[in-house]
Design an enzyme around this catalytic site. Structure first.
Site, PDB file in Angstrom:
ATOM      1  N   LYS A 115      11.901  -8.037   1.570  1.00  0.00           N
ATOM      2  CA  LYS A 115      10.953  -8.725   0.699  1.00  0.00           C
ATOM      3  C   LYS A 115       9.753  -7.801   0.513  1.00  0.00           C
ATOM      4  O   LYS A 115       8.879  -7.705   1.367  1.00  0.00           O
ATOM      5  CB  LYS A 115      10.481 -10.058   1.304  1.00  0.00           C
ATOM      6  CG  LYS A 115       9.787 -10.907   0.242  1.00  0.00           C
ATOM      7  CD  LYS A 115       8.657 -11.747   0.733  1.00  0.00           C
ATOM      8  CE  LYS A 115       7.363 -11.043   0.891  1.00  0.00           C
ATOM      9  NZ  LYS A 115       6.723 -10.532  -0.353  1.00  0.00           N
TER      10      LYS A 115
ATOM     11  N   ASN B 216       0.806  -1.228   0.000  1.00  0.00           N
ATOM     12  CA  ASN B 216       0.000   0.000   0.000  1.00  0.00           C
ATOM     13  C   ASN B 216       0.836   1.274   0.000  1.00  0.00           C
ATOM     14  O   ASN B 216       0.412   2.294  -0.510  1.00  0.00           O
ATOM     15  CB  ASN B 216      -1.000  -0.001   1.159  1.00  0.00           C
ATOM     16  CG  ASN B 216      -0.323   0.026   2.497  1.00  0.00           C
ATOM     17  OD1 ASN B 216       0.776  -0.509   2.651  1.00  0.00           O
ATOM     18  ND2 ASN B 216      -0.940   0.637   3.475  1.00  0.00           N
TER      19      ASN B 216
ATOM     20  N   CYS C 167      -2.886   2.181   6.525  1.00  0.00           N
ATOM     21  CA  CYS C 167      -3.161   1.570   7.829  1.00  0.00           C
ATOM     22  C   CYS C 167      -3.713   2.570   8.825  1.00  0.00           C
ATOM     23  O   CYS C 167      -4.481   2.215   9.698  1.00  0.00           O
ATOM     24  CB  CYS C 167      -1.890   0.921   8.363  1.00  0.00           C
ATOM     25  SG  CYS C 167      -0.521   2.078   8.456  1.00  0.00           S
TER      26      CYS C 167
ATOM     27  N   GLU D 135       3.946  -3.972  12.542  1.00  0.00           N
ATOM     28  CA  GLU D 135       3.095  -2.806  12.266  1.00  0.00           C
ATOM     29  C   GLU D 135       1.889  -3.339  11.505  1.00  0.00           C
ATOM     30  O   GLU D 135       2.007  -3.723  10.344  1.00  0.00           O
ATOM     31  CB  GLU D 135       3.844  -1.778  11.410  1.00  0.00           C
ATOM     32  CG  GLU D 135       5.215  -1.384  11.934  1.00  0.00           C
ATOM     33  CD  GLU D 135       5.145  -0.476  13.150  1.00  0.00           C
ATOM     34  OE1 GLU D 135       4.089   0.143  13.371  1.00  0.00           O
ATOM     35  OE2 GLU D 135       6.135  -0.389  13.877  1.00  0.00           O
TER      36      GLU D 135
ATOM     37  N   GLU E 179     -11.483  -4.236   9.613  1.00  0.00           N
ATOM     38  CA  GLU E 179     -10.820  -3.270   8.736  1.00  0.00           C
ATOM     39  C   GLU E 179     -11.264  -3.522   7.289  1.00  0.00           C
ATOM     40  O   GLU E 179     -11.188  -4.652   6.800  1.00  0.00           O
ATOM     41  CB  GLU E 179      -9.304  -3.478   8.848  1.00  0.00           C
ATOM     42  CG  GLU E 179      -8.483  -2.521   8.026  1.00  0.00           C
ATOM     43  CD  GLU E 179      -6.981  -2.839   8.100  1.00  0.00           C
ATOM     44  OE1 GLU E 179      -6.618  -4.021   8.018  1.00  0.00           O
ATOM     45  OE2 GLU E 179      -6.184  -1.894   8.234  1.00  0.00           O
TER      46      GLU E 179
ATOM     47  N   ASP F  28       6.193  -6.489  -1.207  1.00  0.00           N
ATOM     48  CA  ASP F  28       5.022  -7.241  -1.657  1.00  0.00           C
ATOM     49  C   ASP F  28       5.182  -7.586  -3.132  1.00  0.00           C
ATOM     50  O   ASP F  28       5.745  -6.801  -3.916  1.00  0.00           O
ATOM     51  CB  ASP F  28       3.758  -6.412  -1.445  1.00  0.00           C
ATOM     52  CG  ASP F  28       2.517  -7.261  -1.634  1.00  0.00           C
ATOM     53  OD1 ASP F  28       1.971  -7.738  -0.619  1.00  0.00           O
ATOM     54  OD2 ASP F  28       2.092  -7.477  -2.797  1.00  0.00           O
TER      55      ASP F  28
HETATM   56  P1  NAD Z   1      -0.311  -9.123   4.176  1.00  0.00           P
HETATM   57  O1  NAD Z   1      -0.093  -9.449   5.587  1.00  0.00           O
HETATM   58  O2  NAD Z   1      -1.112 -10.050   3.353  1.00  0.00           O
HETATM   59  O3  NAD Z   1       1.049  -8.907   3.374  1.00  0.00           O
HETATM   60  C1  NAD Z   1       2.071  -8.065   3.849  1.00  0.00           C
HETATM   61  C2  NAD Z   1       3.416  -8.666   3.470  1.00  0.00           C
HETATM   62  O4  NAD Z   1       3.545  -9.914   4.128  1.00  0.00           O
HETATM   63  C3  NAD Z   1       3.594  -8.934   1.983  1.00  0.00           C
HETATM   64  O5  NAD Z   1       4.945  -8.684   1.606  1.00  0.00           O
HETATM   65  C4  NAD Z   1       3.318 -10.430   1.878  1.00  0.00           C
HETATM   66  O6  NAD Z   1       3.962 -11.039   0.769  1.00  0.00           O
HETATM   67  C5  NAD Z   1       3.909 -10.922   3.186  1.00  0.00           C
HETATM   68  N1  NAD Z   1       3.382 -12.211   3.660  1.00  0.00           N
HETATM   69  C6  NAD Z   1       2.220 -12.817   3.337  1.00  0.00           C
HETATM   70  N2  NAD Z   1       2.125 -13.991   3.983  1.00  0.00           N
HETATM   71  C7  NAD Z   1       3.244 -14.143   4.727  1.00  0.00           C
HETATM   72  C8  NAD Z   1       3.728 -15.132   5.617  1.00  0.00           C
HETATM   73  N3  NAD Z   1       3.026 -16.238   5.875  1.00  0.00           N
HETATM   74  N4  NAD Z   1       4.917 -14.941   6.214  1.00  0.00           N
HETATM   75  C9  NAD Z   1       5.635 -13.825   5.987  1.00  0.00           C
HETATM   76  N5  NAD Z   1       5.228 -12.851   5.143  1.00  0.00           N
HETATM   77  C10 NAD Z   1       4.050 -13.002   4.527  1.00  0.00           C
HETATM   78  O7  NAD Z   1      -0.956  -7.664   4.192  1.00  0.00           O
HETATM   79  P2  NAD Z   1      -1.802  -6.967   3.077  1.00  0.00           P
HETATM   80  O8  NAD Z   1      -3.212  -7.343   3.309  1.00  0.00           O
HETATM   81  O9  NAD Z   1      -1.249  -7.141   1.741  1.00  0.00           O
HETATM   82  O10 NAD Z   1      -1.548  -5.438   3.516  1.00  0.00           O
HETATM   83  C11 NAD Z   1      -2.518  -4.668   4.066  1.00  0.00           C
HETATM   84  C12 NAD Z   1      -2.482  -4.742   5.591  1.00  0.00           C
HETATM   85  O11 NAD Z   1      -1.288  -4.131   6.059  1.00  0.00           O
HETATM   86  C13 NAD Z   1      -3.604  -3.962   6.224  1.00  0.00           C
HETATM   87  O12 NAD Z   1      -4.141  -4.683   7.299  1.00  0.00           O
HETATM   88  C14 NAD Z   1      -2.937  -2.710   6.743  1.00  0.00           C
HETATM   89  O13 NAD Z   1      -3.603  -2.104   7.804  1.00  0.00           O
HETATM   90  C15 NAD Z   1      -1.586  -3.212   7.106  1.00  0.00           C
HETATM   91  N6  NAD Z   1      -0.581  -2.146   7.116  1.00  0.00           N
HETATM   92  C16 NAD Z   1      -0.120  -1.702   8.316  1.00  0.00           C
HETATM   93  C17 NAD Z   1       0.788  -0.650   8.375  1.00  0.00           C
HETATM   94  C18 NAD Z   1       1.308  -0.140   9.698  1.00  0.00           C
HETATM   95  O14 NAD Z   1       2.275   0.605   9.697  1.00  0.00           O
HETATM   96  N7  NAD Z   1       0.703  -0.473  10.818  1.00  0.00           N
HETATM   97  C19 NAD Z   1       1.235  -0.052   7.189  1.00  0.00           C
HETATM   98  C20 NAD Z   1       0.747  -0.520   5.996  1.00  0.00           C
HETATM   99  C21 NAD Z   1      -0.172  -1.584   5.962  1.00  0.00           C
END
Ligand code: NAD
Length: 537
Positions: free
Chosen positions: A200, A177, A307, A273, A405, A202
Site C-alpha cells: 500500500k 517521501n 527520515c 521504520e 521532527e 502512500d
Molecule cells: P504516515 O505515518 O502518515 O504515513 C505513512 C504510511 O502509512 C502511508 O502509506 C499512509 O497512508 C499509511 N497510514 C496512515 N495511517 C495509517 C493507519 N492508521 N494504519 C496503517 N497505515 C496508515 O507518515 P508520513 O507523515 O506521511 O511520512 C513521513 C514520516 O515517515 C516521517 O516521520 C518520516 O521520518 C518517516 N519515515 C521514516 C523512514 C525510515 O526509514 N525510518 C523512511 C521514510 C519516512
C-alpha cells in the site's frame, strides 16, 4: 538502449490543458499503471496531484478493505508456487529488474519528481538505492537463508540444522517521501525469501510504486505475486495487518505505534521504520569544506523530507564562525526549481498541509527568539509548496522544532565545547535514527559514533554512506523504530526460522537399562568434559 517512451501527463478533468510537465510519460501511460491496482468491482477513484504546481496527474482506484483481502488472497495463491523457485531463479528476476531500472530511469525520475516534488538528483538517489538493494539480495539471499548446519546438543550424537521458511504474504505500508525506494526495497528481500507481497503506497505517490511493480513483472516476477492496493492508510491499514503474515511499515512514529499494536495483537512479525531528529556533529579538526557540503546534503536533500536527514547541527566552538559563514552562504546559494531536469538543488515540499507545518515550526521558533540565518520563507512564486532551505540559530527547548521532527529543509545550528557535551546533546532526543560526525581523525569519529544512540552513524558523510551500505542493518533506536532493513536482519525477518535436530545412537535421556540417577551422573561428567574442549560452544 530500450526505445524511449514519449510521456505526457493524463488529460486533466478541467477543460484547460496546461503545459505537459513531462515529455517522457506517454499519453495513457498512467491509466495503464492504475490498471495494475488489484481490480475492484465498484470503484471510486482517488486523484493524484503534483506538489510542483498543484495540477492533476492521474487517478488510481480508491481500494476498499475487501480489495485488500482479495489482494492478499491472490498473492497467497501465487506464493505457493514462488516458494518452490530456487534462489538462483528468484535472483535472476531481480538482476533483470536492476538492469531495466537503470536503463529506464528517465521515466521514473520524471514520475518521482512529479509525484513527490523533489529535485532530480534526489530522485536519482532512489534509483541508485533500489538498484543496490536488488543486487545485494539477489547475490546474498541464499547465504542468509540457505540451510545451515548448527552445533548439536551432544557432538556426534545430535546434528542440528537451521532452515528459514517464507512467512507467506508480507504487507508493506510505504510513505510518500521516497516513493520508489520505500515501495520496493523492503519488498525485494521479502520476495527473495519466497514470499508474496501486498503493497500500500502512500496515496500521494502511487504511480511511482506502480511503475516499479510493472517493471518487476517485466523482469519476470509472476504478476499475481506482488499486489498493490491504493488509498488511505486509515482505511486499508487494518485489513492489511489482519490478513498478512508479516508487516513492514515506514512512516511516522504515531502511525507506527498503531500498526505495531495491531500486529502485536495478531502475533505477526512487524518491522517499523519511523521518524528521526538527526544530529550532525562537526569536531574541531573537521575538513570544513567537506563538512559544509555534507551538511547541505544532509539538511536539504529531498527538501529535508528524508527520515535520516539532519535537523540538528552541533559545531565545535573553535570552528563555529568559519563553518557558519560558509554554510549560510552555500545554503543561500542553493537553486530551487521545479523543472524535470538536473538544474535545481532542491525541489518542493509534498503538500500545502506539510508546508503549513514546516512554516509553523519556523514561526514558532522565531516568535520565541530564534535567529534566521538563511531562508525562513515559503516561495509561492516557484510553486504552491516550496519552502526555502532554512538555517536557524538560538534555538531553545521552548521551541517546537527543538525536539519535534520538522521533516522539512530546516536545521537548528548550535555550538559545543567538548565531545562529551556534543554526545549528550545529540542523544537528548526520543528519536535515534541517524547521526553524522565530521573529523579528520576517523578512529576518534568511530569511537564517538559508538556512544550515539542511533541505528546508523556516518563518519564524514551525512546519511548516504550508512544507508547505501546495505550489507549492514539500518533502522532506529528508541522511538525511531523496531526491527531493521538491509543486511541479514532485513531478510531474516520475512522468514520463520526452523531448527531440525537429528538424534543418533543414544537418546538424550536414560537409555534402556540405565537408571535416571546414573544417567544424570554420566551426563554431568560429559558436560564437565565438554566444558574443557576449546572452541566448543
Ligand atoms: P504516515 O505515518 O502518515 O504515513 C505513512 C504510511 O502509512 C502511508 O502509506 C499512509 O497512508 C499509511 N497510514 C496512515 N495511517 C495509517 C493507519 N492508521 N494504519 C496503517 N497505515 C496508515 O507518515 P508520513 O507523515 O506521511 O511520512 C513521513 C514520516 O515517515 C516521517 O516521520 C518520516 O521520518 C518517516 N519515515 C521514516 C523512514 C525510515 O526509514 N525510518 C523512511 C521514510 C519516512
Amino acid at each position: 538502449m530500450a526505445p524511449r517512451t514519449e510521456i505526457l501527463l493524463e488529460t486533466p478533468p478541467a477543460a484547460v490543458m496546461p503545459e505537459p510537465l513531462s515529455s517522457r510519460v506517454a499519453p495513457g501511460r498512467l491509466a495503464r499503471l492504475a490498471a495494475l491496482v488489484t481490480p475492484v468491482a465498484s470503484r471510486e477513484d482517488a486523484e493524484v496531484r503534483s506538489p510542483l504546481d498543484g495540477r492533476f496527474v492521474g487517478a488510481v482506484p480508491r481500494s476498499t478493505p475487501e480489495d485488500v483481502l482479495a489482494a492478499v488472497g491472490k498473492a497467497r495463491k501465487a506464493q505457493e508456487e514462488w516458494l518452490h523457485q530456487t534462489f538462483a531463479e528468484r535472483a535472476a528476476v531481480l538482476i533483470r529488474f536492476h538492469d531495466l531500472l537503470i536503463e529506464r530511469q528517465d521515466e521514473v525520475l520524471d514520475l518521482i519528481q512529479i509525484e513527490a516534488g523533489k529535485a532530480r538528483k534526489h530522485a536519482f538517489e532512489e534509483v541508485a538505492d533500489t538498484a543496490i538493494v536488488a543486487r545485494y539480495y539477489a547475490v546474498h539471499a541464499e547465504e542468509h537463508l540457505g540451510p545451515k548446519k548448527r552445533q548439536g546438543a551432544l557432538p556426534g550424537l545430535t546434528v542440528a540444522w537451521e532452515h528459514h521458511h517464507p512467512v507467506g504474504v508480507v504487507g508493506i505500508i510505504a510513505p510518500w517521501n521516497y516513493p520508489l525506494s520505500m515501495a520496493v526495497t523492503d519488498a525485494i528481500p521479502a520476495l527473495m525469501a519466497g514470499n508474496g507481497v501486498v503493497l500500500k503506497p502512500d496515496q500521494k505517490t502511487p504511480f511511482t510504486a506502480l511503475w516499479a511493480v510493472e517493471l518487476l513483472r517485466e523482469a519476470g516476477l509472476p504478476a499475481a505475486l506482488f499486489q498493490v492496493v491504493t488509498g488511505e492508510g486509515a482505511r486499508l491499514g487494518t485489513p492489511l495487518i489482519e490478513s498478512c503474515d508479516a508487516i513492514q511499515f515506514t512512516g511516522s512514529t504515531a502511525t507506527g505505534r498503531k500498526v505495531g499494536r495491531q500486529a502485536g495483537e495478531r502475533l505477526i512479525h512487524c518491522s517499523l521504520e519511523l521518524g528521526g531528529k538527526n544530529a550532525m556533529i562537526v569536531l574541531a579538526d573537521a575538513d570544513l569544506e567537506a563538512a559544509v557540503a555534507g551538511a547541505i546534503r544532509g539538511c536539504f536533500s529531498s527538501a529535508g523530507q528524508l527520515c535520516i536527514s539532519i535537523e540538528r547541527l552541533y559545531v565545535h566552538e573553535a570552528v563555529y564562525h568559519r563553518f557558519v559563514d560558509r554554510f549560510v552562504r552555500e545554503t543561500r546559494a542553493l537553486r530551487l526549481g521545479r523543472g524535470l531536469d538536473w538544474d535545481a538543488d532542491m525541489g518542493s515540499l509534498i503538500s500545502s498541509e506539510h508546508l503549513a507545518k514546516v512554516a509553523a515550526h519556523v514561526e514558532d521558533a522565531v516568535a520565541k527568539g530564534a535567529t534566521v540565518l538563511a531562508g525562513g520563507k515559503a516561495r509561492p512564486d516557484l510553486g504552491p509548496c516550496f519552502y526555502e532551505p532554512t538555517v536557524l540559530a538560538d534555538v531553545t527547548a521552548a521551541m517546537t522544532l527543538y525536539a519535534e521532527e520538522t521533516f522539512g529543509p530546516v536545521v537548528a545550528l548550535s555550538r559545543f565545547d567538548s565531545i562529551h557535551e556534543a554526545v549528550e546533546r545529540a542523544n537528548d532526543s526520543v528519536y535515534g535514527l541517524n547521526a553524522s560526525i565530521w573529523t579528520e581523525d576517523v578512529e576518534l569519529g568511530h569511537r564517538v559514533a559508538t556512544r550515539l544512540q542511533c541505528g546508523t552513524v556516518n563518519v564524514n558523510e551525512a546519511y548516504a554512506a550508512a544507508w547505501a551500505s546495505v550489507d549492514a542493518p539500518m533502522g532506529g533506536f528508541k522511538d525511531s523504530g523496531l526491527g531493521r532493513r538491509h543486511g541479514a536482519e532485513g531478510i531474516l525477518k520475512y522468514t520463520e526460522p526452523q531448527t531440525i535436530a537429528i538424534q543418533r545412537g543414544l537418546p538424550l535421556a536414560a537409555p534402556a537399562g540405565m537408571t535416571d540417577e546414573a544417567f544424570s551422573r554420566t551426563m554431568s561428567a560429559t558436560l564437565k568434559a565438554l566444558r574443557r574442549i576449546p572452541g566448543l560452544r
